[in-house]
Design a protein around this motif. Structure first.
Motif, PDB file in Angstrom:
ATOM      1  N   GLY A 199      -0.870  24.380  16.316  1.00  0.00           N
ATOM      2  CA  GLY A 199       0.311  23.789  15.681  1.00  0.00           C
ATOM      3  C   GLY A 199      -0.055  22.697  14.687  1.00  0.00           C
ATOM      4  N   GLY A 200      -1.316  22.336  14.652  1.00  0.00           N
ATOM      5  CA  GLY A 200      -1.749  21.217  13.825  1.00  0.00           C
ATOM      6  C   GLY A 200      -2.241  21.635  12.463  1.00  0.00           C
ATOM      7  N   PRO A 201      -2.798  20.734  11.669  1.00  0.00           N
ATOM      8  CA  PRO A 201      -2.954  19.305  11.963  1.00  0.00           C
ATOM      9  C   PRO A 201      -1.586  18.604  12.090  1.00  0.00           C
ATOM     10  N   ILE A 204      -1.101  28.920  18.455  1.00  0.00           N
ATOM     11  CA  ILE A 204      -1.734  28.123  19.511  1.00  0.00           C
ATOM     12  C   ILE A 204      -3.250  28.251  19.442  1.00  0.00           C
ATOM     13  N   ALA A 205      -3.741  29.492  19.271  1.00  0.00           N
ATOM     14  CA  ALA A 205      -5.191  29.702  19.291  1.00  0.00           C
ATOM     15  C   ALA A 205      -5.862  29.229  18.006  1.00  0.00           C
ATOM     16  N   LEU A 206      -5.179  29.389  16.881  1.00  0.00           N
ATOM     17  CA  LEU A 206      -5.827  29.110  15.601  1.00  0.00           C
ATOM     18  C   LEU A 206      -5.745  27.636  15.224  1.00  0.00           C
ATOM     19  N   THR A 207      -4.576  27.050  15.304  1.00  0.00           N
ATOM     20  CA  THR A 207      -4.423  25.659  14.845  1.00  0.00           C
ATOM     21  C   THR A 207      -3.829  24.757  15.917  1.00  0.00           C
ATOM     22  N   THR A 211       1.613  23.231  11.304  1.00  0.00           N
ATOM     23  CA  THR A 211       1.742  24.692  11.424  1.00  0.00           C
ATOM     24  C   THR A 211       2.659  25.096  12.573  1.00  0.00           C
ATOM     25  N   ASP A 212       3.502  24.172  13.006  1.00  0.00           N
ATOM     26  CA  ASP A 212       4.483  24.522  14.029  1.00  0.00           C
ATOM     27  C   ASP A 212       5.373  25.656  13.539  1.00  0.00           C
ATOM     28  N   LEU A 213       5.698  26.572  14.458  1.00  0.00           N
ATOM     29  CA  LEU A 213       6.713  27.583  14.197  1.00  0.00           C
ATOM     30  C   LEU A 213       7.802  27.370  15.250  1.00  0.00           C
ATOM     31  N   PRO A 214       8.983  27.954  15.075  1.00  0.00           N
ATOM     32  CA  PRO A 214      10.019  27.755  16.091  1.00  0.00           C
ATOM     33  C   PRO A 214       9.525  28.041  17.510  1.00  0.00           C
ATOM     34  N   ALA A 215       8.695  29.091  17.668  1.00  0.00           N
ATOM     35  CA  ALA A 215       8.223  29.440  19.016  1.00  0.00           C
ATOM     36  C   ALA A 215       7.360  28.327  19.621  1.00  0.00           C
ATOM     37  N   ALA A 262       9.004  23.512  11.155  1.00  0.00           N
ATOM     38  CA  ALA A 262       8.861  24.788  11.862  1.00  0.00           C
ATOM     39  C   ALA A 262       9.629  25.897  11.139  1.00  0.00           C
ATOM     40  N   ILE A 263      10.852  25.576  10.703  1.00  0.00           N
ATOM     41  CA  ILE A 263      11.670  26.584  10.031  1.00  0.00           C
ATOM     42  C   ILE A 263      11.085  26.954   8.670  1.00  0.00           C
ATOM     43  N   SER A 264      10.675  25.935   7.894  1.00  0.00           N
ATOM     44  CA  SER A 264      10.133  26.306   6.584  1.00  0.00           C
ATOM     45  C   SER A 264       8.806  27.036   6.749  1.00  0.00           C
TER      46      SER A 264
END
Lengths: 289, 299
Positions: free
Chosen positions: A235-237, A230-233, A241-245, A65-67
């Motif tokens: 957070g996946g695959p 949330i809408a685009l990926t 694509t996780d971000l801190p939020a 998420a951080i990177s």
């Protein structure tokens, strides 16, 4: 009566102030406190130290998420600024259709990021989107599967994010270009200095405060980015694509790990404050002087 | 290009040719970018008007061979958001029920707060303003957990009044800022003169400030409406299946995994969800931009 008249302003402001004090500063305090406990599904209030932060920085998912935040934030800010400045300079050349073009460049800013994400998810989907279009033109081996490729999915967030925000940066810069003193520009033109040189040596350097504002706004948007992912990926695959939020949200509402969620929220807040506080401080001081 | 530039000195004709060429290049570039920004909207619109069959066999960028509004009808009143299959209509209504009072209340409080901070300064009022201002910038993740608990205690968890409350609280900073920055431009002498004439705090606000406030009210209302209508984080965190705003419903429709993926319905739903803010932007774009720049540059 006179007493009342004297204190009415305070009494009018008091409810809002109390609300802000409690729901902003009190809540930050609560989150900070809970981030120092062993809270899981339910909050506990016995402080044990920084174990949540330790867990956080040991977590590979948080690491991603951080990177991702750095990759996304850097590219999003740099490309949006560059594109925004470029468009602003192009539009500044006395274009007759400027009003219409401005409207077109800026409309994405009126959209919800969920709408933006939905649209780009469709455009970028490998089966029927851009990949299929280019293949249809005869480039049979063309591949554009970033959306489902864990190594490249984060760049699709950049693509959609830049599309949404660059028009806004353009508007900021255009306002800046217009506020530069006309006399100086005319004097330079009379001296025969080429247009490009006028921009690079006179106009752009005088817009430093606008660069700073644009940077602050974009950085702030990047750190808070949640809806778009949330809408685009989703957070996946996986969690590529996780971000801190999105990490914070997942831990708080799907995993029921309040301590982790609180500590990740605190890290986000510290990042925001490290960027925003010096800026706001100097702005407020400049205003009071 | 280079050979023209090298000999342009003292040659008005070559110079003019060069200028015309540059002009065309400029317009072409601007047009190209316009296409880039319009492309997603175009794709959304055409996809929403195609049948699923045509989407599968045709091209993303092609115009629909046969225009059909079936997807729109389904998106409005039949698409599934999880187990519920009523389209976006009930959620669109939720968003209106939520946005109208939240915009009204936060604008009202912002106006009064801004009035006090700009013209009725007292010891500590600047500190209060700074504290409110900093509040605009916090990442909302930091208040999600305690807010969920407090809404529960207040009996507002999962309700629309609960969401209205949240939006008013976290909109206060910005609305106060907007009005404060506008009201400081109204001369202090005006207030002094009114005071000498015996007008009090509310009288001055009502008969002097409010009549002058139309432009900033428009900016604030548009800003708040866009923020609240487009919000997703608060909506997804503090609502339940019957009270979700339209953005949450849209996301549920698009990401529901049951059945065939209906891209045309997804796109129609997305356009419906975007319509109100787009409309505001087209009608009052000038004020929209003013809010954006005021909210960011001076915030």
């Amino acid at each position: 009566m006179a007493w009342l008249e004297k204190h009415v302003p305070k009494m009018v402001l008091a409810p809002s102030f109390a609300v802000i004090l409690f729901f902003v500063y009190g809540f930050i305090g609560w989150t900070a406190w809970v981030s120092l406990t062993r809270s899981r599904l339910l909050p506990r209030y016995d402080i044990v130290g920084f174990i949540q932060y330790q867990r956080l920085f040991d977590s590979p998912r948080w690491d991603t998420a951080i990177s991702n935040l750095f990759i996304f934030g850097f590219l999003f800010i740099v490309i949006s600024m560059f594109l925004g400045l470029f468009l602003a300079i192009l539009l500044d050349q006395k274009i007759r259709t400027e009003g219409m073009l401005r409207t077109i460049y800026l409309y994405p800013m009126a959209l919800s990021l969920i709408v933006t994400g939905t649209a780009w998810k469709w455009i970028l989907n490998p089966g029927l989107g851009i990949e299929a279009v280019v293949r249809g033109w005869g480039f049979e081996n063309f591949r554009f599967d970033w959306l489902i490729n864990p190594d490249y999915a984060i760049y699709t967030i950049v693509i959609a994010g830049v599309w949404q925000a660059s028009g806004f940066v353009m508007a900021l810069f255009l306002a800046g270009l217009r506020s530069v003193d006309d006399e100086i520009i005319k004097a330079a033109q009379v001296d025969g200095i080429p247009t490009l040189r006028i921009y690079s040596a006179i106009i752009i350097p005088s817009m430093a405060p606008i660069f700073l504002s644009a940077f602050i706004v974009l950085a702030h948007l990047a750190i808070k980015s949640f809806d778009l992912v949330i809408a685009l990926t989703g957070g996946g695959p996986g969690y590529a694509t996780d971000l801190p939020a999105t990490y914070m949200y997942a831990l708080a509402f799907s995993r029921g790990d309040i301590g982790q969620a609180a500590s990740s929220a605190m890290v986000m807040m510290m990042v925001v404050f490290a960027i925003v506080v010096p800026y706001l401080y100097s702005e407020l001081r400049a205003k009071n002087d | 290009m280079t050979d023209i530039t090298s000999e342009n000195t003292g040659r008005p004709l070559a110079h003019a040719v060069r200028n015309i060429l540059l002009r065309w290049l400029l317009l072409a570039l601007l047009g190209l970018f316009a296409l880039y920004y319009l492309m997603p909207l175009f794709v959304m619109l055409t996809t929403s008007l195609k049948s699923l069959e045509e989407i599968r066999t045709g091209s993303l960028v092609a115009l629909p061979r046969e225009v059909t509004f079936d997807a729109w009808a389904k998106a409005w009143s039949g698409a599934c958001t999880g187990i519920q299959c009523e389209g976006v209509r009930p959620f669109f209504w939720n968003s209106i029920l939520l946005a109208v009072p939240a915009v009204f209340l936060s604008t009202l409080f912002g106006a009064v707060n801004g009035y006090v901070i700009a013209h009725w300064r007292f010891r500590g009022s600047n500190l209060i303003f700074s504290l409110m201002l900093f509040g605009c910038f916090i990442p909302f993740q930091v208040v999600l957990l305690p807010m969920a608990r407090v809404l529960g205690i207040m009996g507002l968890a999962g309700t629309i009044p609960g969401l209205i409350f949240v939006h008013v609280v976290y909109g206060l900073g910005f609305t106060t800022l907007f009005f404060r920055n506008y009201y400081v431009t109204i001369p202090q002498e005006l207030v002094k003169a009114a005071k000498i004439d015996g007008a009090g705090f509310f009288r001055i606000f009502w008969s002097i400030f409010l009549p002058l406030s139309l432009p900033i009210v428009v900016v604030t209302v548009i800003w708040q409406f866009t923020q609240i209508w487009n919000d997703f984080l608060f909506g997804v965190s503090f609502s339940q299946s019957g009270t979700q705003p339209v953005t949450v419903a849209l996301n549920n429709i698009v990401n529901s995994t049951t059945g065939v993926k209906e891209y045309n319905v997804d796109m129609a739903a997305a356009i419906i969800a975007a319509l109100p803010t787009m409309l505001v932007y087209v009608i009052a774009g000038k004020y929209f931009i003013r809010g954006l720049t005021a909210g960011s540059v001076k915030g």
